[in-house]
Design a protein around this motif. Structure first.
Motif, short mmCIF file in Angstrom:
data_model
loop_
_atom_site.label_atom_id
_atom_site.label_comp_id
_atom_site.label_asym_id
_atom_site.label_seq_id
_atom_site.Cartn_x
_atom_site.Cartn_y
_atom_site.Cartn_z
N TRP A 44 1.01 -1.38 -0.12
CA TRP A 44 -0.18 -0.04 -0.07
C TRP A 44 0.78 1.21 0.08
N SER A 48 0.50 4.15 -2.98
CA SER A 48 -0.27 5.28 -2.34
C SER A 48 0.57 6.38 -3.37
N TYR A 49 1.69 6.31 -3.88
CA TYR A 49 2.41 7.29 -4.55
C TYR A 49 1.90 7.59 -5.98
N MET A 52 -1.90 8.59 -5.64
CA MET A 52 -2.00 10.08 -5.82
C MET A 52 -1.80 10.81 -7.06
N PHE A 97 3.45 6.94 5.42
CA PHE A 97 2.17 7.15 4.50
C PHE A 97 2.19 8.84 4.03
N SER A 101 2.55 9.91 0.33
CA SER A 101 1.01 10.35 -0.41
C SER A 101 1.35 11.97 -0.80
#
Length: 395
Positions: A44, A48-49, A52, A97, A101
């Motif tokens: 995850w 997430s990178y 986004m 995170f 993000s």
């Protein structure tokens, strides 16, 4: 405008962004282990990178149409420097995170805006070459990032991120003080284009829309290959670390050389659309050759052929789609970046699932996906009978 200086600054900016992206790869598992997390959290965190970027890139592109390229690029590069610094300071999972993000949100302002800048100012006959220069810089970052991260992290896991933050801040200074101002094209009424749902509708009903599908497919195929190749050669051929390193060097080196030196002249000689079609077909063959290769030398040859083929596709697609953007260069390049990010999310996940079923399934699947992209280009886009190269219609 003389594009030599802006292209160099934009290339350095994307080099810094992709180096920072690549530095995370060898370090992240150690961060996760240090904080007591596991594989699910790692997955995850990595996703997430790109997630986004998928969400935010179109918005940044539309904003650059409204307020100009340079302000958006400045925000993205400075914000990226800050997020890398925060990543180096992180000592809890939620901080990782948050930093990752934010990094995806802010770095997504750089690629579409840089490409839109090129689309605004580069002559049509030089556009693919300039896009190739940007892609080559990104390729160098992808290759150099993991190497730099591995070397700098021997004494401190945080040091690579502080170094990356310093490089990003240098890029910020170059953008704000040296990069020439780039004004967004004026709407026919003389007013700046407004960001609204109508913009997206116009993009999806324009000839540029169908090109987003092969852009996604190309990204899907390339990242599915990259995501599984290292594990494949270790599991099937028991490659050691040096041999795996050579595999990545060949892939990155071919991508950089072809995109930096060959794409522009080839596009001028043959046109972008034929190059896209040839590259997709060659990439499909490269997938099959790699799956059938049984020795170290044949693996490297198949890898080189695959990398050469897809190295032709990326800049040609970016240059080609910019022809249909008109005054919406930022919006179209934002959607381009979103399609690329979606491929980066789905490709490795799909390849990993197929790999658990059979080691060679990801390569056969990749070949089919690139052939599908070729079919889209053959059936969905045809060249107009005109004097100007590479004009196309959607049918």
């Amino acid at each position: 405008m003389n594009m030599k200086k802006p292209a160099t600054i934009l290339s350095f900016t994307l080099l810094v962004v992709m180096t920072g992206y690549g530095m995370v790869m060898p370090i992240m598992p150690f961060y996760i282990e240090k904080l007591g997390a596991g594989g699910r959290e790692l997955g995850w965190l990595m996703a997430s990178y790109s997630l986004m970027q998928l969400i935010c890139a179109p918005a940044w592109g539309m904003l650059s149409d409204r307020i100009g390229r340079k302000p958006v690029l400045t925000i993205g590069v400075l914000g990226y420097a800050i997020t890398l610094f925060l990543f180096g300071l992180a000592d809890q999972l939620w901080m990782l995170f948050l930093a990752r993000s934010l990094s995806g949100i802010l770095s997504s302002a750089t690629m579409p805006t840089a490409m839109a800048y090129i689309g605004d100012h580069a002559p049509k006959e030089e556009r693919s070459q300039s896009m190739g220069q940007l892609s080559a810089a990104m390729g160098i970052g992808v290759v150099a990032g993991p190497l730099l991260g591995g070397l700098l992290s021997s004494d401190s896991l945080a040091l690579p991120f502080f170094i990356g933050a310093g490089m990003a801040f240098l890029a910020f200074l170059l953008v704000i003080f040296i990069l020439p101002e780039s004004q967004a094209p004026q709407a026919p009424s003389g007013r700046k284009p407004r960001v609204n749902r109508l913009e997206l509708r116009q993009v999806f009903t324009s000839p540029a829309a169908i090109l987003l599908l092969p852009i996604f497919i190309m990204s899907f195929g390339l990242t599915s290959f990259q995501g599984i190749t290292g594990l494949y050669v270790v599991d099937r051929f028991q490659f050691n670390t040096q041999q795996v390193g050579i595999v990545w060097m060949v892939m990155g080196g071919v991508l950089v050389l072809v995109q930096g030196l060959l794409t522009g002249p080839l596009c001028r000689r043959f046109g972008e659309l034929p190059l896209i079609r040839v590259g997709l077909f060659g990439g499909a063959l490269g997938f099959l050759f790699f799956a059938l290769a049984g020795q170290f030398l044949t693996i490297l040859l198949a890898l080189g052929f695959f990398s050469l083929s897809l190295a032709l596709v990326g800049p040609a697609l970016n240059g080609y789609i910019s022809r249909f953007a008109g005054e919406r260069q930022g919006t179209v390049m934002g959607m381009n970046s979103a399609a690329t990010s979606l491929g980066r999310i789905v490709g490795p996940l799909w390849a990993g699932y197929l790999y658990d079923l059979n080691l060679v399934y990801p390569f056969f699947s990749g070949a089919v996906s690139l052939l599908l992209g070729l079919l889209v280009c053959l059936v969905g886009i045809r060249r107009q009978p005109s004097n100007e190269k590479n004009q196309a219609v959607v049918i």
